[in-house]
Design a protein around this motif. Structure first.
Motif: not given
Length: 185
Positions: A30-49
């Protein structure tokens, strides 16, 4: 000794999965989450991997020749040398931990603060300020309790099965040998 081709293949596949995961996250965020919420993004990246790596474990297992009978000791030249049982065990334990602990925790941590309660500008501000970490841990623990209850009830209800089996018995070896070739059938 592990096959160097398998090690290089694992490394290349890891980097390809990393690039694809980051691309998917950046493309669909989402455009509102561009520079925010790094931990959930890390979880998503590792989940896809994790999902991609689990799918790639089967070809790795085949390339490792783990099922080849010669790998037990007499013809090990064709064996890759990787302990695939350890790989499978790690992934099969990592998946439930990821699904039932890490993803709920990151979701609860992300949703614990909407930005207004902590600032005191919401309609009904909470006078007691709670830690996002403690809130997320509490909800994750509650989720784990529900999941454990579901698994325990499912195990108690459906763990036993009844498979009908018909058992046939024939003559034992001694009787068959004394009957002779013409009476054995």
């Amino acid at each position: 000794m592990a096959d160097i081709f398998l090690i290089v293949s694992i490394t290349v596949a890891f980097f390809i999965l990393l690039v694809v995961s980051v691309y998917l996250l950046v493309y669909y965020q989402h455009p509102d989450d561009k520079n925010d919420a790094y931990f959930p993004k890390f979880v998503v990246i590792l989940g896809i991997m994790l999902a991609g790596a689990t799918a790639l474990l089967l070809p790795l297992d085949v390339a490792n020749n783990d099922g080849y009978a010669g790998c037990d000791g007499y013809n090990t030249k064709l064996c890759g040398g990787l302990n695939m049982e350890l790989f499978w065990s790690i992934f099969f334990w990592l998946i439930p931990c990821w699904v039932f602990v890490t993803i709920p925790f990151s979701s609860f941590y992300y949703e614990a603060d909407d930005g207004m309660l902590m600032a005191g500008t919401s309609v009904d501000p909470n006078p007691v300020r709670k830690s996002r970490l403690l809130q997320a841990l509490g909800w994750t623990f509650a989720t784990l309790i529900v999941i454990v209850i579901i698994f325990v009830v499912s195990y108690l209800v459906g763990s036993d099965s009844s498979i009908p089996v018909e058992e046939y018995t024939g003559a034992d070896l001694l009787t068959a040998l004394t009957l002779g070739p013409d009476q054995r059938g």
